[in-house]
Design an enzyme around this catalytic site. Structure first.
Site, PDB file in Angstrom:
ATOM      1  CG  HIS A 207     -15.458  12.791  34.885  1.00  0.00           C
ATOM      2  ND1 HIS A 207     -16.001  12.923  33.628  1.00  0.00           N
ATOM      3  CD2 HIS A 207     -16.300  11.957  35.562  1.00  0.00           C
ATOM      4  CE1 HIS A 207     -17.111  12.201  33.539  1.00  0.00           C
ATOM      5  NE2 HIS A 207     -17.321  11.604  34.701  1.00  0.00           N
ATOM      6  CG  HIS A 249      -9.567  12.573  29.891  1.00  0.00           C
ATOM      7  ND1 HIS A 249      -9.836  13.715  29.184  1.00  0.00           N
ATOM      8  CD2 HIS A 249     -10.721  12.236  30.515  1.00  0.00           C
ATOM      9  CE1 HIS A 249     -11.098  14.053  29.360  1.00  0.00           C
ATOM     10  NE2 HIS A 249     -11.664  13.170  30.167  1.00  0.00           N
TER      11      HIS A 249
HETATM   12  C1  LIG Z   1     -24.521  16.154  30.728  1.00  0.00           C
HETATM   13  C2  LIG Z   1     -23.804  16.805  31.858  1.00  0.00           C
HETATM   14  C3  LIG Z   1     -24.588  17.570  32.823  1.00  0.00           C
HETATM   15  C4  LIG Z   1     -22.465  16.738  31.994  1.00  0.00           C
HETATM   16  C5  LIG Z   1     -21.541  16.038  31.089  1.00  0.00           C
HETATM   17  C6  LIG Z   1     -20.438  15.506  31.944  1.00  0.00           C
HETATM   18  C7  LIG Z   1     -19.384  14.838  31.088  1.00  0.00           C
HETATM   19  C8  LIG Z   1     -19.713  13.604  30.391  1.00  0.00           C
HETATM   20  C9  LIG Z   1     -18.167  15.406  31.044  1.00  0.00           C
HETATM   21  C10 LIG Z   1     -17.033  14.830  30.287  1.00  0.00           C
HETATM   22  O1  LIG Z   1     -16.026  14.571  31.210  1.00  0.00           O
HETATM   23  P1  LIG Z   1     -14.590  14.216  30.715  1.00  0.00           P
HETATM   24  O2  LIG Z   1     -14.070  15.417  29.983  1.00  0.00           O
HETATM   25  O3  LIG Z   1     -13.806  13.953  31.977  1.00  0.00           O
HETATM   26  O4  LIG Z   1     -14.693  12.999  29.867  1.00  0.00           O
END
Ligand SMILES: CC(C)=CCC/C(C)=C/COP(=O)(O)O
Length: 286
Positions: A207, A249
């Site tokens: 994110h 995180h």
């Molecule tokens: C399924 C798609 C298209 C993207 C996943 C996005 C996601 C859930 C990322 C994890 O984010 P963090 O590392 O910030 O938790």
């Protein structure tokens, strides 16, 4: 007098002292085998044998018997300049472990929305909304929709590049997560929607990379009005904060994620696909 740890490090990281047949100290590299006369001496000398016996198992396993002669030979004497400089990695190691300990402690304290009954559990739904605003799916769907709806070549060019940037971000984050394999904080509740299997790892925050990269993208190509530019920046910062508050995180995951996303935008600019480039690509494929 060097500390036992320092002596240990000196021995592990480079030359090790031994006593030559004329009674003087000599240094040899760990990457080379010691000369036979030294090997023999290590085996028979009662002092070095005693020192070897008192070594910790870790040290014995890590560096073999040659370190014993390191301890006996340096005992109380000043180390040569070259070897003193090799002490630095241990300080770097200590600094890193301290940083990680502070990171874990701070992240745990800041995880105030990790579940409903946490101290700030009441704003958890709001933080989850912020989470959705930085999720990959709405961004991919939005870019695809705008690409489809755009009737100008310039608009299509920007949307196409945003789409490619989003895909590149997903791939790069997945690679780093799979290599580093840092577990999410223990206080995290894994209730995120639409995740990949690498998303059980937390370093870096996907994110945060997306928020930093998209914010730079929006500021460079789409959002020109000053108040909106401020809002974009605030949104990116809020996405980062929400990752730690939700307990998803550690702080370092988010800080690294922001840095990585910022750099990713440079890559997007370098690989920018223009309409001409696209036509050429299509022409080559067709
Ligand atoms: C399924 C798609 C298209 C993207 C996943 C996005 C996601 C859930 C990322 C994890 O984010 P963090 O590392 O910030 O938790």
């Amino acid at each position: 007098m060097p500390s036992p740890k320092a002596k240990n490090n000196c021995g592990r990281s480079g030359s090790i002292p031994g006593v030559t047949s004329n009674g003087r100290y000599e240094f040899m590299s760990l990457s080379r085998s010691p000369p036979p006369h030294l090997l023999q001496r290590q085996g028979s000398d009662p002092t070095s044998a005693r020192l070897r016996a008192s070594e910790s198992p870790t040290r014995r396993r890590g560096s073999g018997s040659s370190n014993a002669s390191s301890s006996s030979a340096t005992g109380g004497q000043q180390l040569p300049e070259e070897d003193c400089m090799r002490l630095n990695p241990s300080f770097v190691g200590i600094a890193l472990s301290s940083l990680l300990a502070i990171d874990l402690w701070l992240s745990k304290r800041l995880g105030v929305c990790a579940c409903e009954d946490s101290s700030w559990g009441s704003i958890r739904p709001l933080m989850k909304l912020v989470e959705i605003s930085g999720h990959g799916i709405p961004w991919l769907a939005g870019a695809l929709y705008c690409l489809y709806k755009s009737d100008s070549a310039a608009g299509q060019e920007v949307m196409l590049n945003l789409l490619m940037a989003l895909v590149m971000d997903l791939v790069l984050v997945a690679v780093v997560k799979a290599v580093v394999r840092r577990r999410r904080p223990t206080h995290n509740r894994m209730d995120m929607f639409a995740t990949f299997s690498v998303d059980r790892y937390s370093f870096p925050s996907g994110h945060a990379t997306r928020a930093a990269m998209c914010a730079r993208f929006l500021l460079a190509h789409l959002v020109l009005a000053a108040p909106l530019r401020v809002l974009v920046l605030l949104w990116a910062v809020l996405v980062g904060f929400s990752r730690v508050l939700l307990g998803r995180h550690n702080v370092t995951d988010v800080v690294f994620g922001f840095g990585m996303g910022y750099c990713q935008y440079n890559l997007v600019e370098m690989l920018w696909v223009s309409p001409l480039g696209l036509q050429l690509m299509m022409g080559q494929m067709g």
